[in-house]
Scaffold this motif. Structure first.
Motif, PDB file in Angstrom:
ATOM      1  N   ALA A 198       0.859  -1.256   0.257  1.00  0.00           N
ATOM      2  CA  ALA A 198      -0.116  -0.027   0.085  1.00  0.00           C
ATOM      3  C   ALA A 198       0.682   1.174   0.005  1.00  0.00           C
ATOM      4  CB  ALA A 198      -1.088  -0.112   1.133  1.00  0.00           C
ATOM      5  N   MET A 199       2.129   1.044   0.856  1.00  0.00           N
ATOM      6  CA  MET A 199       3.212   2.253   0.653  1.00  0.00           C
ATOM      7  C   MET A 199       4.221   2.002   0.346  1.00  0.00           C
ATOM      8  SD  MET A 199       1.964   5.137   1.596  1.00  0.00           S
ATOM      9  CE  MET A 199       3.291   5.954   2.300  1.00  0.00           C
ATOM     10  N   PRO A 200       4.525   1.758  -1.337  1.00  0.00           N
ATOM     11  CA  PRO A 200       5.583   1.205  -1.747  1.00  0.00           C
ATOM     12  C   PRO A 200       7.140   1.733  -1.343  1.00  0.00           C
ATOM     13  CG  PRO A 200       4.085   1.083  -3.515  1.00  0.00           C
ATOM     14  CD  PRO A 200       3.536   1.811  -2.359  1.00  0.00           C
ATOM     15  N   TYR A 201       6.842   3.126  -1.122  1.00  0.00           N
ATOM     16  CA  TYR A 201       8.082   4.074  -0.806  1.00  0.00           C
ATOM     17  C   TYR A 201       8.586   3.830   0.573  1.00  0.00           C
ATOM     18  CZ  TYR A 201       7.365   6.421  -5.294  1.00  0.00           C
ATOM     19  OH  TYR A 201       7.285   6.738  -6.556  1.00  0.00           O
ATOM     20  N   GLY A 202       7.442   3.133   1.574  1.00  0.00           N
ATOM     21  CA  GLY A 202       7.745   3.228   2.794  1.00  0.00           C
ATOM     22  C   GLY A 202       7.023   4.519   3.693  1.00  0.00           C
ATOM     23  N   GLN A 203       7.313   4.531   5.129  1.00  0.00           N
ATOM     24  CA  GLN A 203       6.775   5.466   5.778  1.00  0.00           C
ATOM     25  C   GLN A 203       7.761   6.590   6.316  1.00  0.00           C
ATOM     26  OE1 GLN A 203       3.482   5.079   6.711  1.00  0.00           O
ATOM     27  NE2 GLN A 203       3.165   3.137   5.585  1.00  0.00           N
TER      28      GLN A 203
ATOM     29  N   GLY B  36       9.491   8.958   4.938  1.00  0.00           N
ATOM     30  CA  GLY B  36      10.485   9.566   3.844  1.00  0.00           C
ATOM     31  C   GLY B  36      11.727   9.438   4.803  1.00  0.00           C
ATOM     32  N   ASN B  37      12.269   8.605   5.692  1.00  0.00           N
ATOM     33  CA  ASN B  37      13.375   8.821   6.438  1.00  0.00           C
ATOM     34  C   ASN B  37      14.706   8.254   5.881  1.00  0.00           C
ATOM     35  OD1 ASN B  37      12.328   6.507   7.132  1.00  0.00           O
ATOM     36  ND2 ASN B  37      12.186   6.890   9.295  1.00  0.00           N
ATOM     37  N   GLY B  38      14.749   7.872   4.668  1.00  0.00           N
ATOM     38  CA  GLY B  38      16.034   7.562   3.825  1.00  0.00           C
ATOM     39  C   GLY B  38      16.075   6.169   3.591  1.00  0.00           C
ATOM     40  N   ILE B  39      17.024   5.740   2.736  1.00  0.00           N
ATOM     41  CA  ILE B  39      17.310   4.423   2.234  1.00  0.00           C
ATOM     42  C   ILE B  39      17.701   3.140   3.513  1.00  0.00           C
ATOM     43  CG2 ILE B  39      19.670   4.829   1.493  1.00  0.00           C
ATOM     44  CD1 ILE B  39      16.925   2.891  -0.518  1.00  0.00           C
ATOM     45  N   VAL B  40      18.561   3.761   4.305  1.00  0.00           N
ATOM     46  CA  VAL B  40      18.839   2.921   5.356  1.00  0.00           C
ATOM     47  C   VAL B  40      17.791   2.424   6.227  1.00  0.00           C
ATOM     48  CG1 VAL B  40      20.402   2.612   7.485  1.00  0.00           C
ATOM     49  CG2 VAL B  40      20.992   3.998   5.384  1.00  0.00           C
ATOM     50  N   ARG B  41      16.784   3.439   6.472  1.00  0.00           N
ATOM     51  CA  ARG B  41      15.340   2.841   7.281  1.00  0.00           C
ATOM     52  C   ARG B  41      14.657   2.108   6.155  1.00  0.00           C
ATOM     53  NH1 ARG B  41      16.482   1.734  11.480  1.00  0.00           N
ATOM     54  NH2 ARG B  41      14.198   2.244  12.268  1.00  0.00           N
ATOM     55  N   TYR B  42      14.719   2.345   5.030  1.00  0.00           N
ATOM     56  CA  TYR B  42      13.752   1.705   4.042  1.00  0.00           C
ATOM     57  C   TYR B  42      14.077   0.294   4.143  1.00  0.00           C
ATOM     58  CZ  TYR B  42      12.169  -0.368  -0.579  1.00  0.00           C
ATOM     59  OH  TYR B  42      11.615  -0.952  -1.663  1.00  0.00           O
ATOM     60  N   TYR B  43      15.438  -0.210   4.166  1.00  0.00           N
ATOM     61  CA  TYR B  43      15.982  -1.544   4.264  1.00  0.00           C
ATOM     62  C   TYR B  43      15.780  -1.997   5.705  1.00  0.00           C
ATOM     63  CZ  TYR B  43      17.690  -1.689  -0.634  1.00  0.00           C
ATOM     64  OH  TYR B  43      17.728  -1.731  -1.900  1.00  0.00           O
ATOM     65  N   GLY B  44      15.780  -1.417   6.813  1.00  0.00           N
ATOM     66  CA  GLY B  44      15.392  -1.752   8.030  1.00  0.00           C
ATOM     67  C   GLY B  44      16.820  -1.793   8.723  1.00  0.00           C
ATOM     68  N   LEU B  45      17.863  -1.114   8.307  1.00  0.00           N
ATOM     69  CA  LEU B  45      18.971  -1.426   8.807  1.00  0.00           C
ATOM     70  C   LEU B  45      19.487  -0.441   9.856  1.00  0.00           C
ATOM     71  CD1 LEU B  45      21.106  -1.529   5.567  1.00  0.00           C
ATOM     72  CD2 LEU B  45      20.414  -3.531   7.196  1.00  0.00           C
ATOM     73  N   ASP B  46      20.468  -0.617  10.766  1.00  0.00           N
ATOM     74  CA  ASP B  46      21.046   0.474  11.657  1.00  0.00           C
ATOM     75  C   ASP B  46      22.276   1.186  10.861  1.00  0.00           C
ATOM     76  OD1 ASP B  46      23.245  -1.094  11.935  1.00  0.00           O
ATOM     77  OD2 ASP B  46      22.410  -2.256  13.828  1.00  0.00           O
ATOM     78  N   TYR B  47      22.785   1.997  11.610  1.00  0.00           N
ATOM     79  CA  TYR B  47      23.823   2.902  11.123  1.00  0.00           C
ATOM     80  C   TYR B  47      25.154   2.532  11.312  1.00  0.00           C
ATOM     81  CZ  TYR B  47      20.285   5.866   9.543  1.00  0.00           C
ATOM     82  OH  TYR B  47      18.809   6.285   8.866  1.00  0.00           O
ATOM     83  N   GLU B  48      25.423   1.098  11.801  1.00  0.00           N
ATOM     84  CA  GLU B  48      26.957   0.614  11.997  1.00  0.00           C
ATOM     85  C   GLU B  48      27.462   0.250  10.499  1.00  0.00           C
ATOM     86  OE1 GLU B  48      29.051  -3.374  13.884  1.00  0.00           O
ATOM     87  OE2 GLU B  48      26.726  -3.177  13.848  1.00  0.00           O
ATOM     88  N   ASN B  49      28.795   1.108  10.725  1.00  0.00           N
ATOM     89  CA  ASN B  49      29.523   1.251   9.434  1.00  0.00           C
ATOM     90  C   ASN B  49      29.054   2.135   8.534  1.00  0.00           C
ATOM     91  OD1 ASN B  49      30.277  -1.361  11.004  1.00  0.00           O
ATOM     92  ND2 ASN B  49      31.869  -1.451   9.281  1.00  0.00           N
ATOM     93  N   ILE B  50      27.999   3.039   8.877  1.00  0.00           N
ATOM     94  CA  ILE B  50      27.358   3.702   7.686  1.00  0.00           C
ATOM     95  C   ILE B  50      27.500   5.133   8.115  1.00  0.00           C
ATOM     96  CG2 ILE B  50      25.342   4.480   6.703  1.00  0.00           C
ATOM     97  CD1 ILE B  50      24.279   1.747   6.743  1.00  0.00           C
ATOM     98  N   ILE B  51      28.039   5.906   7.103  1.00  0.00           N
ATOM     99  CA  ILE B  51      27.965   7.525   7.133  1.00  0.00           C
ATOM    100  C   ILE B  51      26.775   7.741   5.814  1.00  0.00           C
ATOM    101  CG2 ILE B  51      28.943   9.593   6.688  1.00  0.00           C
ATOM    102  CD1 ILE B  51      30.320   8.134   9.040  1.00  0.00           C
ATOM    103  N   TYR B  52      25.777   8.226   6.645  1.00  0.00           N
ATOM    104  CA  TYR B  52      24.451   8.825   5.820  1.00  0.00           C
ATOM    105  C   TYR B  52      24.468  10.132   5.484  1.00  0.00           C
ATOM    106  CZ  TYR B  52      19.596   9.145   4.309  1.00  0.00           C
ATOM    107  OH  TYR B  52      18.407   9.450   3.580  1.00  0.00           O
TER     108      TYR B  52
END
Length: 423
Positions: free
Chosen positions: A231-236, A238-254
């Protein structure tokens, strides 16, 4: 011939961008001056208007009445421009927004710069210093590459891998596994195709070899977000691609861009508090570049409020318009490079000449797109990039499709033995 003419002539002979320079006089879709706008219709003179399918104001906040009416208070409070560099001082609105952004994307802290380009120049050089390794996705944004070249000239190693070629990426990581300063550079959402990077797989490799993943999510932030559903293909949110994939920010500079979905001259780094402090001390653009204008900070602050209240409605509309546009183009036989249904739609046309001719036809019929010839794209993949916003209408998409039907007919007539555009 004077010195300026000689310099121009020499650069034309050795730089790929000479192709773009040569097109400036041939294309009606380049270097326009807008004299008036009415919604997504742009008037380029008193007799001719075009519907804007070249803007990246994805949520349509640039035309949102609540946004336009509510930013004056911050301008009165802070003046039109806080002319300190940030190392000297920052209006409190900076910290307010940085806290809001950190909460939205789910990270310890954020740090605002004027543009994503300045972040890349500052942060990438700070991370790798004179002996680190940068590994660039070849489909990543040109500004990341430009920043990486500066780092290379300062002593870092610059390597690359084709989009989605994780085997080549892993070979680079293996070769340099003992170097503690390894940074993989990717787009979150690719700026030409709208497709999403394979972030989970790349992050897994980064963790295996102790590397950082630097994600330029200039286009994704504000559109894609957490918990995507049918129903919401972009997700909820709009908080970015990392959250889209359900990841945390370990090893990531966003890195999130706000000049797209939020219609504001601003960008930010999402990171830990310790990394934020490091960036302040080691990133030259933080202490030497000019700050964001107050109006941009105010529109971003207001945009974050609007996003919480109405953002998902805008994203629902945006998906519906994108779905309609892609399906219409594919039904005509056009090759559309988009597997994600993100509102960046790249339509392959032919060579540079076909691209120029069809761009001029679109302009004459009242459609503005982003024309993408070589060297903006690889030879043989030239075409037009369409970007949709929530401020566009279904009727405008219908006009766009009607114009592409015309250029389809034009191309069939021109290339009578070419079946690419036949249905």
């Amino acid at each position: 011939m004077n010195l300026e003419d000689e310099i121009i002539e020499i650069n034309q002979s050795e730089n790929r961008r000479a192709h773009i320079y040569a097109m400036l006089g041939k294309m009606k879709q380049y270097d326009l001056t807008a004299v008036k706008i009415e919604g997504r219709r742009i008037w380029v003179d008193e007799d001719h208007s075009v519907i804007d399918f070249a803007s990246c104001n994805y949520l349509g906040l640039d035309l949102d009445e609540e946004m336009q009416n509510d930013i004056r208070g911050e301008i009165v409070k802070w003046g039109v421009h806080p002319s300190w560099c940030r190392l000297v001082a920052s209006p409190a609105i900076y910290q307010q927004i940085e806290n809001q952004l950190a909460t939205l994307i789910g990270v310890e802290s954020t740090l605002i710069f004027p543009t994503v380009t300045l972040i890349s120049i500052g942060v990438l050089l700070a991370l790798v210093g004179r002996g680190g390794v940068l590994i660039l996705d070849k489909s990543g944004h040109e500004t990341m590459y430009e920043a990486a070249k500066i780092a290379r000239d300062s002593g870092a190693t610059l390597l690359s891998f084709p989009q989605n070629d994780l085997e080549t990426l892993e070979l680079h990581l293996q070769k340099h596994q003992n170097n503690k300063r390894k940074v993989i550079m990717i787009d979150g959402v690719y700026s030409m195709s709208g497709d999403f990077a394979r972030v989970p797989a790349i992050v897994a490799l980064a963790k295996k070899y102790d590397a950082i993943v630097y994600i330029d999510d200039a286009h994704g932030f504000g559109v894609v977000g957490e918990n995507p559903t049918s129903a919401m293909p972009y997700g909820q949110r709009g908080n970015g691609i990392v959250r889209y994939y359900g990841l945390d920010y370990e090893n990531i500079i966003y890195v999130g861009g706000c000049s797209k979905a939020y219609s504001s001259l601003a960008a930010f780094v999402g990171c830990s508090k310790k990394m934020q402090s490091f960036i302040k001390g080691f990133s030259t653009p933080y202490d030497l570049s000019g700050p964001c204008p107050t109006a941009s900070l105010a529109t971003l602050a207001k945009g974050l409020v609007i996003n919480e209240h109405r953002g998902n409605q805008y994203r629902e509309k945006l998906f519906a318009l994108t779905h309609k546009c892609i399906n219409g183009l594919r039904s005509m036989g056009f090759e559309v490079i988009n597997q994600s249904w993100f509102p960046i739609i790249f339509v392959r046309i032919g060579d540079n000449q076909d691209t120029i001719e069809t761009a001029n036809l679109l302009f004459e019929k009242g459609i503005l797109v982003t024309v993408s010839p070589y060297p903006m794209v690889v030879i043989g993949q030239e075409g037009h990039r369409i970007t949709l916003t929530a401020a566009n209408t279904p009727e405008e998409v219908e006009e766009l499709l009607a114009c592409f039907q015309n250029i389809r007919d034009y191309l069939i007539n021109k290339h009578s033995n070419n079946a690419i555009y036949e249905t």
